[in-house]
Scaffold this active site. Structure first.
Site, PDB file in Angstrom:
ATOM      1  N   ASP A 242       4.317  20.707  12.905  1.00 30.86           N
ATOM      2  CA  ASP A 242       5.544  19.933  12.815  1.00 30.86           C
ATOM      3  C   ASP A 242       6.727  20.827  12.427  1.00 30.86           C
ATOM      4  O   ASP A 242       6.579  21.808  11.701  1.00 30.86           O
ATOM      5  CB  ASP A 242       5.355  18.828  11.765  1.00 30.86           C
ATOM      6  CG  ASP A 242       6.493  17.836  11.747  1.00 30.86           C
ATOM      7  OD1 ASP A 242       6.715  17.190  12.786  1.00 30.86           O
ATOM      8  OD2 ASP A 242       7.150  17.709  10.699  1.00 30.86           O
TER       9      ASP A 242
ATOM     10  N   GLU B  95       6.091  21.768  17.665  1.00 28.63           N
ATOM     11  CA  GLU B  95       7.068  20.672  17.716  1.00 28.63           C
ATOM     12  C   GLU B  95       8.457  21.297  17.637  1.00 28.63           C
ATOM     13  O   GLU B  95       8.941  21.644  16.571  1.00 28.63           O
ATOM     14  CB  GLU B  95       6.824  19.710  16.550  1.00 28.63           C
ATOM     15  CG  GLU B  95       7.631  18.420  16.638  1.00 28.63           C
ATOM     16  CD  GLU B  95       8.926  18.493  15.849  1.00 28.63           C
ATOM     17  OE1 GLU B  95       9.994  18.567  16.498  1.00 28.63           O
ATOM     18  OE2 GLU B  95       8.889  18.481  14.624  1.00 28.63           O
TER      19      GLU B  95
ATOM     20  N   ASP C 228       8.097   9.235  15.276  1.00 30.22           N
ATOM     21  CA  ASP C 228       9.404   8.960  14.678  1.00 30.22           C
ATOM     22  C   ASP C 228      10.313   8.139  15.583  1.00 30.22           C
ATOM     23  O   ASP C 228      11.385   7.699  15.154  1.00 30.22           O
ATOM     24  CB  ASP C 228      10.117  10.277  14.333  1.00 30.22           C
ATOM     25  CG  ASP C 228       9.583  10.921  13.067  1.00 30.22           C
ATOM     26  OD1 ASP C 228       9.031  10.202  12.215  1.00 30.22           O
ATOM     27  OD2 ASP C 228       9.708  12.146  12.931  1.00 30.22           O
TER      28      ASP C 228
END
Length: 498
Positions: free
Chosen positions: A291, A334, A387
């Site tokens: 991430d 990401e 998200d």
């Protein structure tokens, strides 16, 4: 990735179960069957760390610990560690669509403690597991945390607030049972996980994990290694914290509040902590998504105590130096958010696939990098992430002019890819985008389960920069995994030979 692959994003907590939260039990195996029957070969999950502030798996108390809420209770009954009566009299939550984390905290842990009381602590495998020391730091931290009413380590009384190995070991002698209980939670999780992983592999399903870049302030690492790993003052208080600057979605930016790594200190031992963390994760998962990968190039630092993330500065991370011996690792980066030439250079140098999000793609700009006609093979194509607003709801919420542009753009992309699009409803548009993802040239396609089912805003996993019991809590029920969805996925695979 050696060949084109496809899969589904579904958090463990979102699985159906009678235990108030998804577990590593029967329904996890059923989902692997669902993936296999649908022609998929990847199951992507969110971080498996225990949740902390705001129930977020991206705010964890330890980098390598596993979420004991996911331990399957039925399997403990089968082992004779719990009785059906004990489980039936426990209230783990009655809402089949939402996790009640407060009940997991009280009732689930109480059940695990009962199971621990019946567990043979002299079991040779368990003794060896404890001696290995893999989860010693976590078990130690939780032993103290429970003793101090689950307060943050910074509120513990001295001499325990400041880590001292001699003092800690003397305390653990007196609290041996508590220490072993927290070891037990990890031992049982791993037994159940390894069995599930073996089953997934027998069905040719790879497990894709997720590693948060940052940790919580109230964490093992900050307590024990704060001055070695993080940018802190002499009292181990953060000098600055993590976030991202203001953008089109948030005028104040996002103030995450996590402590920031001191990369200069980490470099002295060759980034030992990070190397161990990544290698351990890739022993656990087949593929690893990292991430906020841009934070390895430069990261945004906000002065501690700030009320928002409007004012901050970009500081240099380790860049490709951290990954120079990991170029052949199965890592997905990401690479969303503020992307500049430095991030692009890092991505090029490490060679990991980045991410393209089709929810962002159809804004009328011919240069939009998320349009399938604008990206290349080395990407993982998603309709959205955890998200994002579920795609069908995102489309339903578009204003008339925005929807017109979205349809025009999507129609053009579908025509280029040979995809037959249906614009009759937000749900049909959503499925058209899913089909376009499979038709793209991306090496890997992963679709969130909520977008496969064209669910609305109720199924949103997380709304960034908010703390709510709606975040990280959405669950699916058995009826969601129907034959119609399997057939839809099989057709997507057949047409595009993924």
């Amino acid at each position: 990735m050696e060949k084109r692959k496809c899969g589904v994003l579904l958090p463990i907590f979102s699985l159906p179960s009678s235990e108030g939260i998804g577990t590593l039990g029967r329904n996890a195996y059923n989902f692997i069957d669902f993936l296999s029957d649908s022609g998929m070969n990847i199951w992507q999950v969110l971080p498996l760390n225990p949740t902390n502030y705001g129930d977020s798996p991206y705010q964890s108390c330890c980098s390598n610990v596993l979420n004991y809420y996911f331990i399957d209770i039925d399997m403990l009954i089968e082992k004779g560690l719990l009785t059906c009566k004990e489980v039936k009299t426990s209230d783990l939550g009655v809402n089949a669509r939402h996790v009640d984390y407060s009940k997991q905290f009280t009732q689930k842990i109480a059940l695990l403690r009962k199971a621990f009381e019946r567990f043979d602590l002299h079991d040779k495998k368990f003794v060896g597991f404890v001696e290995q020391g893999r989860y010693k730091d976590f078990a130690t931290f939780m032993t103290f945390k429970c003793a101090f009413g689950h307060k943050a380590w910074s509120e513990w009384k001295e001499p325990y607030r400041t880590y001292n190995e001699k003092v800690v070991n003397e305390y653990l002698i007196r609290k041996r049972q508590e220490f072993l209980f927290w070891q037990f939670t990890q031992y049982i999780f791993l037994l159940q996980w390894n069995s599930l992983k073996d089953y997934a592999h027998s069905k040719n399903i790879e497990l894709m994990g997720d590693i948060p870049l940052y940790l919580a302030y109230d964490s093992v690492e900050m307590w024990k290694y704060g001055d070695k790993l993080f940018m802190v003052d002499e009292y181990r208080r953060p000098e600055c914290v993590a976030g991202v600057p203001p953008d089109a979605f948030c005028d104040d930016g996002q103030l995450w509040g996590n402590p920031l790594y001191d990369w200069k200190k980490m470099r002295r031992d060759g980034y030992k902590w990070w190397n161990e963390r990544i290698n351990e994760c890739l022993d656990f998962f087949d593929i690893l998504r990292i991430d906020h990968f841009r934070g390895f190039d430069r990261f945004y630092a906000v002065k501690a105590g700030s009320l928002n993330a409007r004012k901050g500065e970009w500081l240099d991370g380790p860049k490709e130096e951290l990954f120079k011996d990991k170029l052949d690792y199965k890592i997905v980066a990401e690479d969303l958010g503020v992307i500049d030439d430095g991030v692009r250079r890092l991505m090029k140098n490490v060679g990991y696939p980045g991410m393209k999000i089709l929810e962002f793609a159809f804004d009328g700009s011919p240069d939009n990098e998320h349009k399938p006609s604008n990206f290349t093979h080395n990407y993982v194509c998603y309709t959205g992430t955890h998200d994002n607003m579920p795609l069908a709801q995102y489309i339903a919420d578009l204003k008339q002019e925005e929807l017109y542009i979205y349809k025009q753009d999507l129609a053009s992309e579908c025509e280029k890819a040979g995809v037959e699009a249906d614009f009759s409803s937000p749900q049909s548009i959503c499925l058209s985008v899913v089909k376009l993802a499979f038709a793209s040239i991306a090496d890997t396609v992963i679709i969130p389960m909520w977008d496969l089912l064209c669910m609305g805003g109720e199924a949103r996993i997380n709304l960034p920069s908010t703390v709510s019991d709606k975040n990280w809590s959405w669950r699916f029920v058995k009826e969601d995994f129907d034959t119609k969805t399997k057939e839809f996925l099989r057709n997507c695979v057949k047409k595009d030979v993924v």
